[in-house]
Design a protein around this motif. Structure first.
Motif, PDB file in Angstrom:
ATOM      1  N   LEU A  56       6.740   6.505  16.705  1.00  0.00           N
ATOM      2  CA  LEU A  56       5.450   6.715  17.354  1.00  0.00           C
ATOM      3  C   LEU A  56       4.809   5.388  17.756  1.00  0.00           C
ATOM      4  CD1 LEU A  56       3.256   8.706  18.209  1.00  0.00           C
ATOM      5  CD2 LEU A  56       2.299   8.549  15.903  1.00  0.00           C
ATOM      6  N   ILE A  57       4.861   4.407  16.856  1.00  0.00           N
ATOM      7  CA  ILE A  57       4.284   3.090  17.156  1.00  0.00           C
ATOM      8  C   ILE A  57       4.991   2.445  18.344  1.00  0.00           C
ATOM      9  CG2 ILE A  57       4.019   0.732  16.280  1.00  0.00           C
ATOM     10  CD1 ILE A  57       3.584   1.999  13.479  1.00  0.00           C
ATOM     11  N   HIS A  58       6.299   2.611  18.397  1.00  0.00           N
ATOM     12  CA  HIS A  58       7.072   2.077  19.530  1.00  0.00           C
ATOM     13  C   HIS A  58       6.633   2.733  20.835  1.00  0.00           C
ATOM     14  CE1 HIS A  58      10.472   0.324  21.669  1.00  0.00           C
ATOM     15  NE2 HIS A  58      10.739   1.525  22.159  1.00  0.00           N
ATOM     16  N   ALA A  59       6.289   4.026  20.767  1.00  0.00           N
ATOM     17  CA  ALA A  59       5.913   4.772  21.970  1.00  0.00           C
ATOM     18  C   ALA A  59       4.496   4.458  22.444  1.00  0.00           C
ATOM     19  CB  ALA A  59       6.045   6.272  21.710  1.00  0.00           C
ATOM     20  N   ILE A  60       3.546   4.304  21.506  1.00  0.00           N
ATOM     21  CA  ILE A  60       2.144   4.139  21.902  1.00  0.00           C
ATOM     22  C   ILE A  60       1.599   2.725  21.709  1.00  0.00           C
ATOM     23  CG2 ILE A  60       1.717   6.558  21.355  1.00  0.00           C
ATOM     24  CD1 ILE A  60       0.155   5.645  18.873  1.00  0.00           C
ATOM     25  N   GLY A  61       2.339   1.886  20.981  1.00  0.00           N
ATOM     26  CA  GLY A  61       1.894   0.521  20.730  1.00  0.00           C
ATOM     27  C   GLY A  61       1.151   0.396  19.406  1.00  0.00           C
ATOM     28  N   LYS A 116      -3.128   1.563  15.271  1.00  0.00           N
ATOM     29  CA  LYS A 116      -4.090   1.086  14.278  1.00  0.00           C
ATOM     30  C   LYS A 116      -5.496   1.579  14.595  1.00  0.00           C
ATOM     31  CE  LYS A 116      -1.692  -3.052  12.647  1.00  0.00           C
ATOM     32  NZ  LYS A 116      -1.706  -4.538  12.560  1.00  0.00           N
ATOM     33  N   LYS A 117      -5.826   1.629  15.860  1.00  0.00           N
ATOM     34  CA  LYS A 117      -7.158   2.091  16.275  1.00  0.00           C
ATOM     35  C   LYS A 117      -7.364   3.559  15.899  1.00  0.00           C
ATOM     36  CE  LYS A 117     -10.136   2.489  20.354  1.00  0.00           C
ATOM     37  NZ  LYS A 117     -10.218   2.291  21.825  1.00  0.00           N
ATOM     38  N   HIS A 158      -9.674   5.073  10.597  1.00  0.00           N
ATOM     39  CA  HIS A 158     -10.742   5.877   9.981  1.00  0.00           C
ATOM     40  C   HIS A 158     -10.169   6.906   9.023  1.00  0.00           C
ATOM     41  CE1 HIS A 158     -14.490   8.068   9.534  1.00  0.00           C
ATOM     42  NE2 HIS A 158     -13.885   9.177   9.904  1.00  0.00           N
ATOM     43  N   HIS A 159     -10.762   7.023   7.833  1.00  0.00           N
ATOM     44  CA  HIS A 159     -10.314   7.998   6.839  1.00  0.00           C
ATOM     45  C   HIS A 159     -10.926   9.355   7.125  1.00  0.00           C
ATOM     46  CE1 HIS A 159      -8.853   9.426   2.906  1.00  0.00           C
ATOM     47  NE2 HIS A 159     -10.005  10.069   2.830  1.00  0.00           N
ATOM     48  N   SER A 160     -10.086  10.379   7.181  1.00  0.00           N
ATOM     49  CA  SER A 160     -10.563  11.743   7.419  1.00  0.00           C
ATOM     50  C   SER A 160     -10.828  12.459   6.102  1.00  0.00           C
ATOM     51  CB  SER A 160      -9.497  12.522   8.215  1.00  0.00           C
ATOM     52  OG  SER A 160      -9.806  13.895   8.243  1.00  0.00           O
ATOM     53  N   SER A 161     -11.865  13.287   6.094  1.00  0.00           N
ATOM     54  CA  SER A 161     -12.203  14.043   4.879  1.00  0.00           C
ATOM     55  C   SER A 161     -11.389  15.316   4.748  1.00  0.00           C
ATOM     56  CB  SER A 161     -13.691  14.398   4.879  1.00  0.00           C
ATOM     57  OG  SER A 161     -14.012  15.180   6.015  1.00  0.00           O
TER      58      SER A 161
END
Length: 237
Positions: free
Chosen positions: A211-216, A221-222, A226-229
């Motif tokens: 996924l990181i390779h595909a979207i950068g 990281k962006k 944020h932590h989801s509840s």
């Protein structure tokens, strides 16, 4: 008389549920960032898991405990086969391989089937209740992001034999509460449910490099800072 299993599963898997939602792959997914190749590999891993899990449950369909939660309408293997053919073509079986964690998951299911089949319930609960709840949201995201028509490529999330998902989930919880089990077995099933969450988290974490390779890395990281509840956790209520 209720054994309290349904509420115990719900209450004692909440932390694991929220942790699973905070895995990078899943946070990107919920935010509408879905890579087609990565999603296809995700479904490929699930094919091996569900194939083994459903074969094990079917094998023990006359077991005094497993029989009570044997609902063939939940089966996902055939639907996954449709999706994998959509993404990989007719020879899809030659194009998918289980990840290391998926292999471990399959082996664990085999061991439970051979020694303690009633503990498979922890895994059926984790997977199917998630598919019927938060999975429905993920289907909509995949359909929109990947521009898929109908259930093409997302048959996995489509329960054609369960038109009223809320009613079925209530029926499933009632079946859990009616299981002829003692407190020790109940606690073991809860432990297995948490282990199922852990294994599923590891499976999607293995896909993050793709996924990181595909979207950068910056975008990844962006989207994951944020932590989801726990949004899909709420949808199980």
């Amino acid at each position: 008389m209720s054994n309290g299993l349904a509420i115990e599963l719900r209450k004692k898997t909440q932390k694991a549920h929220t942790a699973a939602e905070n895995v990078g792959f899943m946070k990107c997914f919920v935010n509408g960032v879905v890579d087609r190749d990565c999603f296809a590999k995700f479904l490929g891993n699930l094919y091996f898991v569900y194939g083994e899990l459903e074969a094990a449950v079917q094998k023990h369909q006359n077991h005094p405990i497993v029989s009570k939660i044997y609902f063939p309408e939940l089966n996902r293997k055939a639907n996954l086969e449709k999706d994998l053919e959509f993404y990989y073509g007719k020879n899809w079986r030659q194009k998918i391989t289980p990840s290391p964690t998926t292999k471990s998951y399959v082996n664990h299911i085999r061991k439970l089937s051979a020694s303690s089949p009633e503990l498979l319930i922890g895994h059926t609960y984790t997977r199917y209740m998630g598919d019927l709840s938060g999975g429905q949201m993920l289907q909509k995201v995949a359909q929109s992001t990947l521009k898929l028509e109908g259930y093409q490529g997302t048959s996995f999330y489509h329960f054609e034999q369960i038109p009223d998902k809320k009613a079925f989930k209530n029926k499933y919880r009632e079946a859990l509460d009616a299981l002829p089990i003692d407190d020790t077995t109940r606690d073991k099933i809860v432990t297995e449910a948490n282990y199922a969450f852990s294994l599923n988290m590891q499976i999607i974490q293995e896909l993050e490099a793709i996924l990181i390779h595909a979207i950068g890395e910056i975008t990844f990281k962006k989207l994951t800072s944020h932590h989801s509840s726990g949004s899909t956790e709420m949808s199980q209520k």
